[in-house]
Design a protein around this motif. Structure first.
Motif, PDB file in Angstrom:
ATOM      1  N   PHE A 112      26.024  -4.531  35.626  1.00 53.09           N
ATOM      2  CA  PHE A 112      25.390  -5.337  34.812  1.00 53.09           C
ATOM      3  C   PHE A 112      26.504  -6.906  34.587  1.00 53.09           C
ATOM      4  CE2 PHE A 112      23.263  -1.704  33.847  1.00 53.09           C
ATOM      5  CZ  PHE A 112      21.798  -2.098  33.775  1.00 53.09           C
ATOM      6  N   GLY A 113      27.658  -6.526  35.014  1.00 47.65           N
ATOM      7  CA  GLY A 113      28.553  -7.627  34.892  1.00 47.65           C
ATOM      8  C   GLY A 113      29.679  -7.769  35.786  1.00 47.65           C
ATOM      9  N   GLY A 114      29.656  -6.853  36.604  1.00 51.19           N
ATOM     10  CA  GLY A 114      30.826  -7.165  37.713  1.00 51.19           C
ATOM     11  C   GLY A 114      32.058  -6.412  37.239  1.00 51.19           C
ATOM     12  N   ASN A 115      33.305  -6.632  38.098  1.00 50.91           N
ATOM     13  CA  ASN A 115      34.496  -5.651  37.867  1.00 50.91           C
ATOM     14  C   ASN A 115      35.075  -5.934  36.370  1.00 50.91           C
ATOM     15  OD1 ASN A 115      34.375  -4.656  40.492  1.00 50.91           O
ATOM     16  ND2 ASN A 115      35.491  -6.446  41.282  1.00 50.91           N
ATOM     17  N   LEU A 116      35.042  -7.334  35.740  1.00 56.76           N
ATOM     18  CA  LEU A 116      35.623  -7.504  34.614  1.00 56.76           C
ATOM     19  C   LEU A 116      35.002  -6.494  33.408  1.00 56.76           C
ATOM     20  CD1 LEU A 116      37.578  -8.943  32.978  1.00 56.76           C
ATOM     21  CD2 LEU A 116      36.013 -10.604  32.757  1.00 56.76           C
ATOM     22  N   LEU A 117      33.692  -6.383  33.558  1.00 57.71           N
ATOM     23  CA  LEU A 117      33.125  -5.648  32.436  1.00 57.71           C
ATOM     24  C   LEU A 117      33.336  -4.298  32.959  1.00 57.71           C
ATOM     25  CD1 LEU A 117      31.073  -5.351  30.279  1.00 57.71           C
ATOM     26  CD2 LEU A 117      29.067  -5.605  31.959  1.00 57.71           C
ATOM     27  N   ALA A 118      33.496  -3.746  34.077  1.00 56.58           N
ATOM     28  CA  ALA A 118      33.471  -2.504  34.308  1.00 56.58           C
ATOM     29  C   ALA A 118      34.927  -2.058  33.866  1.00 56.58           C
ATOM     30  CB  ALA A 118      33.642  -2.214  36.033  1.00 56.58           C
ATOM     31  N   PRO A 283      18.640  -3.824  29.209  1.00 57.08           N
ATOM     32  CA  PRO A 283      19.495  -3.085  29.101  1.00 57.08           C
ATOM     33  C   PRO A 283      20.378  -3.266  27.694  1.00 57.08           C
ATOM     34  CG  PRO A 283      19.580  -4.116  31.312  1.00 57.08           C
ATOM     35  CD  PRO A 283      18.522  -4.869  30.246  1.00 57.08           C
ATOM     36  N   LEU A 284      20.571  -4.662  27.397  1.00 54.55           N
ATOM     37  CA  LEU A 284      21.384  -4.776  26.091  1.00 54.55           C
ATOM     38  C   LEU A 284      20.443  -4.050  24.702  1.00 54.55           C
ATOM     39  CD1 LEU A 284      23.666  -6.068  24.574  1.00 54.55           C
ATOM     40  CD2 LEU A 284      22.051  -8.091  24.270  1.00 54.55           C
ATOM     41  N   GLU A 285      19.544  -4.356  25.002  1.00 59.56           N
ATOM     42  CA  GLU A 285      18.492  -3.663  23.786  1.00 59.56           C
ATOM     43  C   GLU A 285      18.611  -2.256  23.727  1.00 59.56           C
ATOM     44  OE1 GLU A 285      17.235  -7.690  23.897  1.00 59.56           O
ATOM     45  OE2 GLU A 285      17.354  -5.955  25.515  1.00 59.56           O
ATOM     46  N   PRO A 326      21.859  -9.984  32.408  1.00 62.54           N
ATOM     47  CA  PRO A 326      22.648  -9.245  33.307  1.00 62.54           C
ATOM     48  C   PRO A 326      22.710 -10.230  34.860  1.00 62.54           C
ATOM     49  CG  PRO A 326      21.087  -7.750  32.444  1.00 62.54           C
ATOM     50  CD  PRO A 326      20.642  -9.085  32.032  1.00 62.54           C
ATOM     51  N   GLU A 327      23.989  -9.945  35.183  1.00 62.07           N
ATOM     52  CA  GLU A 327      24.190 -10.529  36.448  1.00 62.07           C
ATOM     53  C   GLU A 327      23.610 -10.014  37.510  1.00 62.07           C
ATOM     54  OE1 GLU A 327      28.184 -11.598  37.055  1.00 62.07           O
ATOM     55  OE2 GLU A 327      28.637 -12.529  35.349  1.00 62.07           O
TER      56      GLU A 327
END
Length: 331
Positions: A112-118, A283-285, A326-327
């Motif tokens: 949902f956001g790439g490596n940074l979010l992970a 997903p956010l909700e 989400p990306e």
């Protein structure tokens, strides 16, 4: 180590011996002692009905069947001496599910956001003090969030989402409250999606409760399960929240039982409302409302413990960190 991890090891041992865990925990009950007195002069080790010397844990069977099935691989690997000793199987299970939560959060973050979010989600889990307490106590409180986190990663599949919620719910019953919310993920009015979710939930439930088939009478096993779990949990007193004050009947300490009933009713209503509002959920909700329902449930508990806080953490982190759009949303 607290009794929770020990209970999981006993339950797994019973399953491997061809018995359901419910009503089969080691007890004292006037049985023949087979160990030394502890500091209080109590002898916990008694010869059980199976002829084995085991340390008593009479109320270890208060959880759903998945809470015991989760320990089966570790008990198969490390065994159990029958005593409340170092319990390597309990250590291994606690570590395993902590790592499963961590791995699930990494996968969710990458999706949902790439490596940074992970990385942020993983850091949030390992940096939170109460997840460390779960590991230190070797409790089973990472099992439910692990199942829900992996269900969140697979949320676009209604059957897998339903199965994940069922397995989580039959670990810790709190997850039953998020089932309506997860049922209506994306759209509350898609009949096909609802049926597929229900099918996954039903199949996982059947697999979890297959342990009751180990007993001679399924009806008796189901009755024992209900009495040892739901009945006990609903009736238990505890000093660990304000709702248990009434048991002391002390001057100046109010009995809040009536207010607790109101709070519990509000929690149930909340679980129903979030299933239909908002009608469309991304997903956010899903993350934010899951965290809200689980947190509200904890506020209503008579027996609350700080080890329950990690149930909420993954979804609180997701609610805070997930991008609104989400990306990447597909695996």
């Amino acid at each position: 180590m607290i009794d929770v991890g020990y209970a999981g090891v006993i339950g797994a041992d019973r399953i491997l011996d061809g018995r359901a865990p419910y009503g089969a925990m080691p007890v004292t009950d006037g049985l023949e002692p087979c160990g030394k007195p502890n500091a209080d002069g109590e002898i916990r080790e008694r010869i059980q009905s199976n002829g084995r010397c085991e340390s008593a844990n009479p109320r270890g069977d208060t959880y759903g069947p998945v809470a015991y099935l989760a320990y089966v691989p570790s008990v198969l690997t490390f065994g159990w001496s029958g005593r409340w000793d170092e319990l390597p199987a309990a250590h291994a299970t606690a570590i395993l599910f902590d790592l499963l939560v961590l791995a699930g959060l990494v996968l969710v973050g990458r999706r949902f956001g790439g490596n940074l979010l992970a990385a942020a989600l993983a850091f949030g889990w390992v940096a939170y003090p109460f997840t460390s307490y779960v590991l230190l106590a070797n409790s089973n409180d990472a099992v439910m969030p692990a199942l829900l986190v992996w269900g969140f990663w697979l949320a676009t599949s209604a059957p897998l989402r339903g199965a994940a919620v069922a397995l989580a719910a039959w670990t810790k019953f709190a997850a039953l409250l998020v089932a309506p919310l997860w049922l209506t993920y994306r759209s509350a009015w898609s009949a096909g999606r609802l049926l597929r979710f229900g099918g996954g939930f039903a199949l996982a439930t059947a697999l979890a409760f297959s342990v009751l088939l180990l007993e001679p009478s399924l009806a008796d096993a189901a009755r024992t399960f209900w009495e040892r779990t739901f009945t006990f949990q609903l009736e238990r007193d505890s000093p660990f929240s304000i709702w248990g004050w009434g048991q002391y009947q002390a001057r100046g300490i109010p009995d809040l039982a009536s207010l607790q009933t109101v709070v519990q009713a509000v929690v149930i209503v909340l679980a129903g409302v979030v299933a239909v509002v908002p009608r469309e959920k991304g997903p956010l909700e899903l993350a934010a409302l899951t965290a809200a329902v689980l947190a509200a449930f904890q506020l209503s508990l008579t027996h609350w413990f700080y080890l329950y806080l990690p149930w909420v953490l993954p979804f609180a982190l997701l609610a805070l960190l997930l991008p609104r759009v989400p990306e990447r949303e597909s695996t």
